[in-house]
Design an enzyme around this catalytic site. Structure first.
Site, short mmCIF file in Angstrom:
data_model
loop_
_atom_site.label_atom_id
_atom_site.label_comp_id
_atom_site.label_asym_id
_atom_site.label_seq_id
_atom_site.Cartn_x
_atom_site.Cartn_y
_atom_site.Cartn_z
CD GLU A 71 -38.86 18.20 6.74
OE1 GLU A 71 -37.97 17.50 6.22
OE2 GLU A 71 -39.86 17.72 7.30
CE LYS A 99 -40.85 16.91 4.03
NZ LYS A 99 -40.57 15.55 3.61
P1 13P Z 1 -43.98 13.03 7.48
O1 13P Z 1 -44.82 13.38 6.28
O2 13P Z 1 -44.24 11.68 8.04
O3 13P Z 1 -43.99 14.14 8.51
O4 13P Z 1 -42.49 12.93 6.95
C1 13P Z 1 -42.01 13.89 6.13
C2 13P Z 1 -40.58 14.08 6.37
O5 13P Z 1 -39.78 13.88 5.49
C3 13P Z 1 -40.14 14.51 7.70
O6 13P Z 1 -38.81 14.90 7.63
#
Ligand code: 13P
Length: 352
Positions: free
Chosen positions: A188, A230
């Protein structure tokens, strides 16, 4: 891949990783991010005057995990360390409740983004020390995928190459350790929506971030078929005066990802990052409506706030509201399941 770069993973593990990664994004389902760290969970509770105690966090996560029918739309749920060790009121481990509902348990494994030394406004995500041992423990507890989040801020002269390279390096080392253990890494890199930057600036920074991350993943020998990306969508900053339409966001996002994300990656599960719940559904829908049949990867969701926020606001710490809150989570999950097929519309919002 040259023999000096390729990771030496057990063939059984390789098969398992590919199978888990594909299960995460198959059948038009997506991920529920319910892995807020203690400070983040407490901040969200405080805003709604919910007591910030371990028991309240447990009760809330039990509510989410026990939502009837959640497995129809949700393939996996990302947990926080506190939650993976918790049980429901009647004594069932939360991990087991999820697995019984056909939802793959996952776990957040970074230990947070900290200020970078001598680089005001930039952050580096920590958590590599002792990670191998923690991953082995999480796998034994039932987790089958893990998440590590990096945050990149757009501002005056930032992000720097230093910040991008250091974060990408840590992400790739985490991903390699996950694959060694049999956990699918959910990689991510989040370019934040904070600020007044334009969609074009978000595009430029995100492309550079993704290219840097995939370069480091290659250097660490990470198997792309056994991971999930992600990322953020390509959107203007929250304070930018020009806010593009869902179609424009969809076009820019797909254009950027086609350039920078290898076709071997099975799926992209977007974060919501502070977009409203409806906007997050609408933009994902526009992407799938316009491009679904033409892309090498699945375009899915891994939303936190955009799935949970309506439910949290209904619950407000009072279990008398639990059933209604679960219905709200079920509804948002269903909307995003429709968005994955390009079949979401604002009419769906009236169903609840
Ligand atoms: P949000 O969709 O609230 O941004 O959270 C996703 C997430 O896992 C952030 O690390």
């Amino acid at each position: 891949m040259n023999k000096f770069v390729k990771m030496n993973i057990d063939p059984m593990k390789t098969k398992e990783l590919i199978s888990t990664a594909n299960s995460i994004v198959s059948n038009h389902k997506g991920l529920l991010a319910m892995d807020e760290s203690l400070p983040t969970a407490n901040k969200r509770f405080a805003k709604l005057e919910i007591p910030q105690t371990e028991e309240m966090r447990r009760a809330y996560r039990e509510l989410l995990a026990t939502t009837p029918g959640l497995g129809e739309f949700i393939s996996g749920a990302i947990l926080f360390d506190e939650t993976i060790r918790q049980k429901t009121k009647d004594g069932r481990p939360i991990v087991k409740v999820l697995a019984d509902a056909g939802i793959i348990p996952g776990i957040k494994v970074d230990t947070g983004a900290k200020e970078m030394a001598g680089r005001p406004g930039e952050k580096i995500t920590e958590g590599l020390d002792g990670l191998r041992e923690r991953l082995v423990e999480y796998y034994r507890m039932g987790a089958r995928f893990a998440k590590w989040r990096v945050v990149i801020t757009i501002g005056d002269n930032i992000p720097s190459r230093t910040c991008l390279e250091a974060n990408a390096h840590a992400l790739a080392r985490y991903a390699a350790l996950c694959q060694e253990t049999g956990l699918v890494p959910v990689v991510e890199p989040e370019v934040l929506m904070d600020g007044d930057h334009t969609l074009e600036q978000c595009f430029e920074v995100t492309e550079e971030v993704l290219r840097t991350v995939f370069n480091q993943l290659f250097l660490q020998g990470v198997m792309l078929e056994g991971m999930i990306l992600k990322p953020n969508m390509i959107v203007p900053g929250l304070k930018c005066t020009k806010q593009e339409t869902a179609e424009e966001v969809a076009d820019a996002t797909v254009k950027c990802f086609r350039r920078a994300v290898p076709a071997a990656v099975p799926g992209i599960t977007f974060l919501s990052g502070g977009q409203s719940a409806e906007l997050a559904s609408d933009r994902l829908n526009a992407m799938n409506q316009r491009f679904k049949s033409k892309l090498p990867w699945e375009l899915s969701f891994s939303y936190g706030r955009a799935l949970q926020q309506p439910a949290l606001e209904i619950w407000r710490g009072d279990n008398a509201n639990a059933e209604k809150a679960q219905k709200a989570l079920y509804h948002r999950s269903k909307c995003n399941y429709a968005a994955r097929r390009g079949e979401y519309s604002s009419k769906m919002e009236k169903e609840i």
